[in-house]
Design a protein around this motif. Sequence first.
Motif, PDB file in Angstrom:
ATOM      1  N   ILE A   1      14.755  18.938  39.314  1.00 30.52           N
ATOM      2  CA  ILE A   1      14.573  18.389  37.968  1.00 30.52           C
ATOM      3  C   ILE A   1      14.146  16.924  38.066  1.00 30.52           C
ATOM      4  N   GLU A   2      13.154  16.561  37.268  1.00 30.20           N
ATOM      5  CA  GLU A   2      12.701  15.171  37.191  1.00 30.20           C
ATOM      6  C   GLU A   2      12.670  14.725  35.735  1.00 30.20           C
ATOM      7  N   ALA A   3      12.753  13.404  35.525  1.00 31.48           N
ATOM      8  CA  ALA A   3      12.660  12.816  34.193  1.00 31.48           C
ATOM      9  C   ALA A   3      11.533  11.794  34.187  1.00 31.48           C
ATOM     10  N   ALA A   4      10.904  11.621  33.011  1.00 33.89           N
ATOM     11  CA  ALA A   4       9.773  10.696  32.942  1.00 33.89           C
ATOM     12  C   ALA A   4       9.699  10.042  31.572  1.00 33.89           C
ATOM     13  N   ALA A   5       9.142   8.828  31.546  1.00 33.77           N
ATOM     14  CA  ALA A   5       8.837   8.114  30.305  1.00 33.77           C
ATOM     15  C   ALA A   5       7.390   7.643  30.370  1.00 33.77           C
ATOM     16  N   TYR A   6       6.703   7.684  29.217  1.00 38.53           N
ATOM     17  CA  TYR A   6       5.295   7.353  29.156  1.00 38.53           C
ATOM     18  C   TYR A   6       5.059   6.237  28.144  1.00 38.53           C
ATOM     19  N   LEU A   7       4.061   5.423  28.420  1.00 39.18           N
ATOM     20  CA  LEU A   7       3.559   4.435  27.469  1.00 39.18           C
ATOM     21  C   LEU A   7       2.076   4.714  27.263  1.00 39.18           C
ATOM     22  N   ASN A   8       1.687   5.020  26.021  1.00 41.88           N
ATOM     23  CA  ASN A   8       0.296   5.327  25.697  1.00 41.88           C
ATOM     24  C   ASN A   8      -0.373   4.127  25.049  1.00 41.88           C
ATOM     25  N   MET A   9      -1.529   3.738  25.611  1.00 40.53           N
ATOM     26  CA  MET A   9      -2.322   2.642  25.078  1.00 40.53           C
ATOM     27  C   MET A   9      -3.751   3.137  24.857  1.00 40.53           C
ATOM     28  N   ALA A  10      -4.526   2.393  24.072  1.00 40.96           N
ATOM     29  CA  ALA A  10      -5.915   2.779  23.824  1.00 40.96           C
ATOM     30  C   ALA A  10      -6.754   1.540  23.527  1.00 40.96           C
ATOM     31  N   GLN A  11      -7.897   1.479  24.173  1.00 41.66           N
ATOM     32  CA  GLN A  11      -8.897   0.449  23.871  1.00 41.66           C
ATOM     33  C   GLN A  11      -9.905   1.067  22.909  1.00 41.66           C
ATOM     34  N   VAL A  12      -9.891   0.601  21.659  1.00 43.58           N
ATOM     35  CA  VAL A  12     -10.728   1.169  20.605  1.00 43.58           C
ATOM     36  C   VAL A  12     -11.890   0.232  20.329  1.00 43.58           C
ATOM     37  N   PRO A  13     -13.134   0.692  20.467  1.00 45.58           N
ATOM     38  CA  PRO A  13     -14.280  -0.192  20.211  1.00 45.58           C
ATOM     39  C   PRO A  13     -14.208  -0.838  18.831  1.00 45.58           C
ATOM     40  N   GLY A  14     -14.301  -2.147  18.820  1.00 45.75           N
ATOM     41  CA  GLY A  14     -14.270  -2.880  17.560  1.00 45.75           C
ATOM     42  C   GLY A  14     -12.891  -3.156  17.014  1.00 45.75           C
ATOM     43  N   HIS A  15     -11.845  -2.611  17.658  1.00 48.20           N
ATOM     44  CA  HIS A  15     -10.480  -2.785  17.142  1.00 48.20           C
ATOM     45  C   HIS A  15      -9.504  -3.323  18.191  1.00 48.20           C
ATOM     46  N   GLY A  16      -9.925  -3.488  19.428  1.00 47.86           N
ATOM     47  CA  GLY A  16      -9.058  -4.057  20.449  1.00 47.86           C
ATOM     48  C   GLY A  16      -8.180  -3.035  21.154  1.00 47.86           C
ATOM     49  N   TYR A  17      -7.163  -3.553  21.838  1.00 50.70           N
ATOM     50  CA  TYR A  17      -6.254  -2.756  22.666  1.00 50.70           C
ATOM     51  C   TYR A  17      -4.996  -2.466  21.874  1.00 50.70           C
TER      52      TYR A  17
ATOM     53  N   TYR B   1      -1.244  -0.209  21.109  1.00 45.72           N
ATOM     54  CA  TYR B   1      -0.139   0.673  21.484  1.00 45.72           C
ATOM     55  C   TYR B   1      -0.262   1.945  20.654  1.00 45.72           C
ATOM     56  N   ALA B   2      -0.305   3.104  21.329  1.00 47.27           N
ATOM     57  CA  ALA B   2      -0.592   4.359  20.624  1.00 47.27           C
ATOM     58  C   ALA B   2       0.598   5.300  20.549  1.00 47.27           C
ATOM     59  N   GLY B   3       1.660   5.057  21.318  1.00 46.28           N
ATOM     60  CA  GLY B   3       2.819   5.940  21.253  1.00 46.28           C
ATOM     61  C   GLY B   3       3.576   6.003  22.556  1.00 46.28           C
ATOM     62  N   SER B   4       4.630   6.810  22.564  1.00 45.57           N
ATOM     63  CA  SER B   4       5.481   6.971  23.738  1.00 45.57           C
ATOM     64  C   SER B   4       5.865   8.432  23.896  1.00 45.57           C
ATOM     65  N   LYS B   5       6.237   8.812  25.121  1.00 46.95           N
ATOM     66  CA  LYS B   5       6.690  10.167  25.401  1.00 46.95           C
ATOM     67  C   LYS B   5       7.895  10.098  26.347  1.00 46.95           C
ATOM     68  N   TYR B   6       8.738  11.124  26.229  1.00 41.92           N
ATOM     69  CA  TYR B   6       9.891  11.259  27.106  1.00 41.92           C
ATOM     70  C   TYR B   6      10.028  12.736  27.475  1.00 41.92           C
ATOM     71  N   ARG B   7      10.192  13.018  28.756  1.00 37.23           N
ATOM     72  CA  ARG B   7      10.200  14.431  29.139  1.00 37.23           C
ATOM     73  C   ARG B   7      11.136  14.711  30.304  1.00 37.23           C
ATOM     74  N   LEU B   8      11.518  15.990  30.388  1.00 41.08           N
ATOM     75  CA  LEU B   8      12.190  16.568  31.544  1.00 41.08           C
ATOM     76  C   LEU B   8      11.319  17.706  32.059  1.00 41.08           C
ATOM     77  N   ARG B   9      11.236  17.832  33.374  1.00 37.59           N
ATOM     78  CA  ARG B   9      10.465  18.920  33.973  1.00 37.59           C
ATOM     79  C   ARG B   9      11.241  19.452  35.171  1.00 37.59           C
TER      80      ARG B   9
END
Length: 284
Positions: free
Chosen positions: A92-108, A110-118
Amino acid sequence: MRKSLRSALAGLFLALGTLLCPHLAAAQVDPWEFEVYPYATEQRGVAELEVDNAVIANGHSQGGNGTAAGTFRSQGIWYNQYELTYGLTDRIEAAAYLNMAQVPGHGYWYAGSKYRLRGRFFDEGTLPVDLGWYLELEWHKTPQFDDDQLELELRPIIEKDVGGFSIMLDPQFEKPIFTGPDKNKGFEFGYASGIYYRWMRYCSPGVEFYGAVGDIDDNDPLSTQQHYIFPVIWGELPHGIEYNVGPGFGLTRGSDHVIMKFNVELEHFVGAIFGQSSDSGWFF
């Protein structure tokens, strides 16, 4: 005459509903995670830092189309995901994610987060196919990147080695929960799968497939569904660095046309919290 008038009014209301209800957009794939998960989990006590990148080289000019599930358009977006994974036990493993996005004309953004077990069931080779499981909670920044703020995702993981090939199947079942326009709907179905040839440790070829069809009991029309094929090169470099890179091509009108992905990961043993799993165990 009256029948024609009623038909015209019905058509007008339907058109207005389509324009005013962004949650009617077609099924979406997760553009931050063009990755097929294998049966094997991270080793106990090992931490892995992974950076996933996807650039939409030829996409859509309006939000709610292609990989863009929110108000931003997909054309030119650079999706950037940071993932930190830790092996809790041998299975079993655990993970956390940070989602980012560079949007043309709008900059960089923060788009969301995720948390999971696998995890994985039994040891490799115990069953005719190797089976694993995946449970994830996703939080999106709305309305820029999605209509639904919170989603639950479940995946069975199926893997089989045949000669020098590895076949991986990750069916995906995703459901908005608690908030958002689709919270009362059922599960949506998607998939991530891949066929890989184990040629050389540093450089091997493969083909990956990703897609989303909409609600299980009410699939979207094929033209608005998303389906992609990615020829990839993958391998392991010195010092524990692994990579997976390749172009993706949309197979339907609802897909973005060309995507370039590059995933890289680095793992290192940092110390175990739990003891070694039992050889006779099937879950922990």
